[in-house]
Motif scaffolding. Structure first.
Motif, PDB file in Angstrom:
ATOM      1  N   UNK A 188       0.781  -1.160   0.150  1.00  0.00           N
ATOM      2  CA  UNK A 188       0.146  -0.063  -0.012  1.00  0.00           C
ATOM      3  C   UNK A 188       0.974   1.089   0.063  1.00  0.00           C
ATOM      4  N   UNK A 189       0.358   2.255  -0.722  1.00  0.00           N
ATOM      5  CA  UNK A 189       1.059   3.401  -0.683  1.00  0.00           C
ATOM      6  C   UNK A 189       0.446   4.297   0.530  1.00  0.00           C
ATOM      7  N   UNK A 190       1.404   4.839   1.426  1.00  0.00           N
ATOM      8  CA  UNK A 190       1.101   5.228   2.636  1.00  0.00           C
ATOM      9  C   UNK A 190       0.982   6.849   2.649  1.00  0.00           C
ATOM     10  N   UNK A 191       1.854   7.402   1.438  1.00  0.00           N
ATOM     11  CA  UNK A 191       1.826   8.895   1.234  1.00  0.00           C
ATOM     12  C   UNK A 191       2.390   9.350  -0.017  1.00  0.00           C
ATOM     13  N   UNK A 192       1.995  10.457  -0.544  1.00  0.00           N
ATOM     14  CA  UNK A 192       2.649  11.225  -1.666  1.00  0.00           C
ATOM     15  C   UNK A 192       2.756  12.435  -1.356  1.00  0.00           C
ATOM     16  N   UNK A 193       4.144  12.849  -1.418  1.00  0.00           N
ATOM     17  CA  UNK A 193       4.523  14.168  -1.408  1.00  0.00           C
ATOM     18  C   UNK A 193       5.493  14.787  -2.507  1.00  0.00           C
ATOM     19  N   UNK A 194       5.099  16.193  -2.727  1.00  0.00           N
ATOM     20  CA  UNK A 194       5.700  17.001  -3.632  1.00  0.00           C
ATOM     21  C   UNK A 194       6.269  18.318  -2.905  1.00  0.00           C
ATOM     22  N   UNK A 195       7.554  18.210  -2.794  1.00  0.00           N
ATOM     23  CA  UNK A 195       7.941  19.577  -2.024  1.00  0.00           C
ATOM     24  C   UNK A 195       9.301  20.226  -2.746  1.00  0.00           C
ATOM     25  N   UNK A 196       9.300  21.320  -2.443  1.00  0.00           N
ATOM     26  CA  UNK A 196      10.510  22.111  -3.289  1.00  0.00           C
ATOM     27  C   UNK A 196      11.794  21.783  -2.486  1.00  0.00           C
ATOM     28  N   UNK A 202       9.450  14.635  -5.975  1.00  0.00           N
ATOM     29  CA  UNK A 202       8.466  13.740  -5.815  1.00  0.00           C
ATOM     30  C   UNK A 202       8.784  12.510  -5.022  1.00  0.00           C
ATOM     31  N   UNK A 203       8.062  12.449  -4.052  1.00  0.00           N
ATOM     32  CA  UNK A 203       8.200  11.435  -3.115  1.00  0.00           C
ATOM     33  C   UNK A 203       7.054  10.348  -2.708  1.00  0.00           C
ATOM     34  N   UNK A 204       7.348   9.239  -3.000  1.00  0.00           N
ATOM     35  CA  UNK A 204       6.286   8.243  -2.677  1.00  0.00           C
ATOM     36  C   UNK A 204       6.517   7.252  -1.585  1.00  0.00           C
ATOM     37  N   UNK A 205       5.674   7.238  -0.433  1.00  0.00           N
ATOM     38  CA  UNK A 205       6.229   6.284   0.727  1.00  0.00           C
ATOM     39  C   UNK A 205       5.261   5.258   0.619  1.00  0.00           C
ATOM     40  N   UNK A 206       5.794   4.072   0.817  1.00  0.00           N
ATOM     41  CA  UNK A 206       5.010   2.839   0.674  1.00  0.00           C
ATOM     42  C   UNK A 206       5.447   1.665   1.628  1.00  0.00           C
ATOM     43  N   UNK A 207       4.418   0.675   1.956  1.00  0.00           N
ATOM     44  CA  UNK A 207       5.037  -0.646   2.489  1.00  0.00           C
ATOM     45  C   UNK A 207       5.553  -1.558   1.614  1.00  0.00           C
ATOM     46  N   UNK A 208       6.028  -2.742   2.495  1.00  0.00           N
ATOM     47  CA  UNK A 208       6.760  -3.762   1.619  1.00  0.00           C
ATOM     48  C   UNK A 208       5.937  -4.697   0.658  1.00  0.00           C
ATOM     49  N   UNK A 209       4.591  -4.270   0.500  1.00  0.00           N
ATOM     50  CA  UNK A 209       3.622  -4.850  -0.493  1.00  0.00           C
ATOM     51  C   UNK A 209       3.796  -4.411  -1.832  1.00  0.00           C
ATOM     52  N   UNK A 210       4.501  -3.317  -1.969  1.00  0.00           N
ATOM     53  CA  UNK A 210       4.664  -2.422  -3.121  1.00  0.00           C
ATOM     54  C   UNK A 210       6.268  -2.829  -3.393  1.00  0.00           C
ATOM     55  N   UNK A 211       6.385  -2.607  -4.942  1.00  0.00           N
ATOM     56  CA  UNK A 211       7.683  -2.890  -5.659  1.00  0.00           C
ATOM     57  C   UNK A 211       8.322  -1.501  -5.893  1.00  0.00           C
TER      58      UNK A 211
END
Length: 166
Positions: free
Chosen positions: A1-9, A72-81
């Motif tokens: 599962x994707x836990x968070x999506x962040x876009x920061x400068x 561009x940052x995606x935070x995810x758990x071990x179920x994702x590749x």
């Protein structure tokens, strides 16, 4: 599962943040600062994959891409590749480029609703829905058309509104 999506400068200011598991606002700010701290310390020639156990808990990773002034940052758990998540970032950025014609930080700031709409077409509830930029753009265009047509509909008939000088 994707836990968070962040876009920061590159100064650490969040431009788009979406958490898919509940976090109180104070905790969200703390997580954003921690992620920025990790990203700002990394050299340009290292991997874009980071173990995020210390930040988000066990079994959590983040993947990021640095484009111009944005992370561009995606935070995810071990179920994702990891490679699939890196590719998903690429799909998201390509979709933004197609939508805004060479996307920049100001596009993200001034088109907040459209950004969330695009992201919701790609990821919803932490699950990947669509990986085709074309399909995402079609869906967003349909939603925009519907919003425009529904805003043109008046709830008060013209004969009544003319009578009262509206």
């Amino acid at each position: 599962m994707i836990r968070a999506v962040m876009v920061m400068n590159t100064q650490g200011k969040p431009r788009l943040v979406k958490f898919y598991d509940f976090q109180p606002p104070e905790k969200q700010q703390e997580l954003i600062r921690s992620v920025y701290g990790v990203l700002s310390e990394r050299a340009d020639n290292v991997s874009n994959f980071v173990e995020a156990d210390a930040i988000f808990g066990p079994g959590t990773q983040l993947v990021y891409k640095h484009f111009a002034t944005l992370y561009f940052v995606f935070v995810f758990d071990s179920a994702e590749n990891e490679l699939a998540m890196l590719d998903l970032i690429q799909v998201f950025v390509e979709t933004l480029d197609r939508c805004f014609k060479n996307v920049c930080e100001l596009d993200i700031v001034f088109n907040f609703n459209k950004m969330h709409m695009l992201l919701d077409e790609i990821i919803f509830g932490g699950q990947v829905l669509e990986t085709s930029s074309e399909q995402v753009l079609k869906a967003v265009e349909e939603i925009s058309k519907f919003e425009k047509s529904s805003s043109a509909i008046s709830l008060v008939p013209k004969s009544v509104s003319a009578r009262f000088g509206r």
